[in-house]
Design a protein around this motif. Sequence first.
Motif, PDB file in Angstrom:
ATOM      1  N   LYS A 167       7.907  -3.199  -5.787  1.00 28.47           N
ATOM      2  CA  LYS A 167       6.582  -3.631  -5.846  1.00 28.47           C
ATOM      3  C   LYS A 167       6.591  -4.925  -6.225  1.00 28.47           C
ATOM      4  CE  LYS A 167       2.245  -2.391  -7.938  1.00 28.47           C
ATOM      5  NZ  LYS A 167       1.925  -3.613  -8.402  1.00 28.47           N
ATOM      6  N   ASN A 174       2.515   1.659  -3.335  1.00 30.81           N
ATOM      7  CA  ASN A 174       1.549   2.022  -4.289  1.00 30.81           C
ATOM      8  C   ASN A 174       1.380   3.622  -4.299  1.00 30.81           C
ATOM      9  OD1 ASN A 174       1.418  -0.571  -5.888  1.00 30.81           O
ATOM     10  ND2 ASN A 174      -0.168  -1.246  -4.403  1.00 30.81           N
ATOM     11  N   LYS A 207       0.879  -1.261  -0.029  1.00 27.49           N
ATOM     12  CA  LYS A 207       0.125   0.149   0.126  1.00 27.49           C
ATOM     13  C   LYS A 207       0.823   1.385  -0.064  1.00 27.49           C
ATOM     14  CE  LYS A 207      -4.055  -1.722   2.286  1.00 27.49           C
ATOM     15  NZ  LYS A 207      -5.156  -2.004   3.693  1.00 27.49           N
ATOM     16  N   ASN A 232       1.995   6.246  -6.852  1.00 27.41           N
ATOM     17  CA  ASN A 232       0.874   7.114  -7.469  1.00 27.41           C
ATOM     18  C   ASN A 232       0.990   8.578  -7.226  1.00 27.41           C
ATOM     19  OD1 ASN A 232      -0.701   4.843  -8.394  1.00 27.41           O
ATOM     20  ND2 ASN A 232      -1.897   4.659  -6.556  1.00 27.41           N
TER      21      ASN A 232
END
Length: 274
Positions: free
Chosen positions: A214, A197, A194, A201
């Motif tokens: 990742k 990511n 999380k 992002n």
Amino acid sequence: MKKLITLGLILFSGVILAQKVNVENAKYKFISGEKHALKVNIFTDDIKDILKAFQKELEKEVGTVTEQKKELILDNVMIKAITEDKIDAYVAVKKMKDNTSELYVSFEINNEIIEPKSKAYKKAEQFMEKLSKDISIVVIEKELDKEEKALKKLQNKVNDLEDKNKKLEQDSKDREEDIKKNKNKLKEVSDDLKEVNKKMNSGKGKMDKLAKDKEKLDKDHEKLSDKISKDEKKIKDNKKDIESNNKDIDKLKNDIKKQEKVVSDVNDKLKAVK
């Protein structure tokens, strides 16, 4: 109640009596005709073995033995357990339905058939009893050995299944511990994913490093999830195997009870003969 107890004792006595070696006076129709004979029960129906055992009791190279249609005709033989005189005898074996036999022997000394009033009768009776016991004990001991091995085989099967169940139970416990640990690790990996990511992002951080992180975390997540899934399936399979084994154990334990009864009966038969 007393009648029931008495009946039980009578039946039990009948069973014991049936198992004992009994020598009786009888008449038997030999090939050569009906004659007075001594009859004894033997716990085997192997006529060949019985006749062979009988012949072993004869003094070697004394008299003649002729076999006709599974009967023996003895002429001038010596059976020192009975008498020092020469004996003529007719020997026959009758098979019974319960895998036992009746041995009939008509002894003649000096052309006189041995009967209860005869001088040699008691020794002839003892000879027949000993012969039957010698043959029967060997047969029953073989039977006992066979039945004890069958019992041991059943007991070993139960032990093997119980050992398997213990291993399956331990395996399930170990897997449950692994599942707990791996679920904790999976939560950590999920949290890290999380975070990665989120950074990717947002465009913050080095993209190459974040991509590698990742990729590694995705593999770890997949690996842990797969391991947990496999362990959970294995625990279910173990449970089914244990249940199946328990059913087999219950059946085997019933078989063991029956086989223990068989062994006990053969032991009783051996004690009665001895």
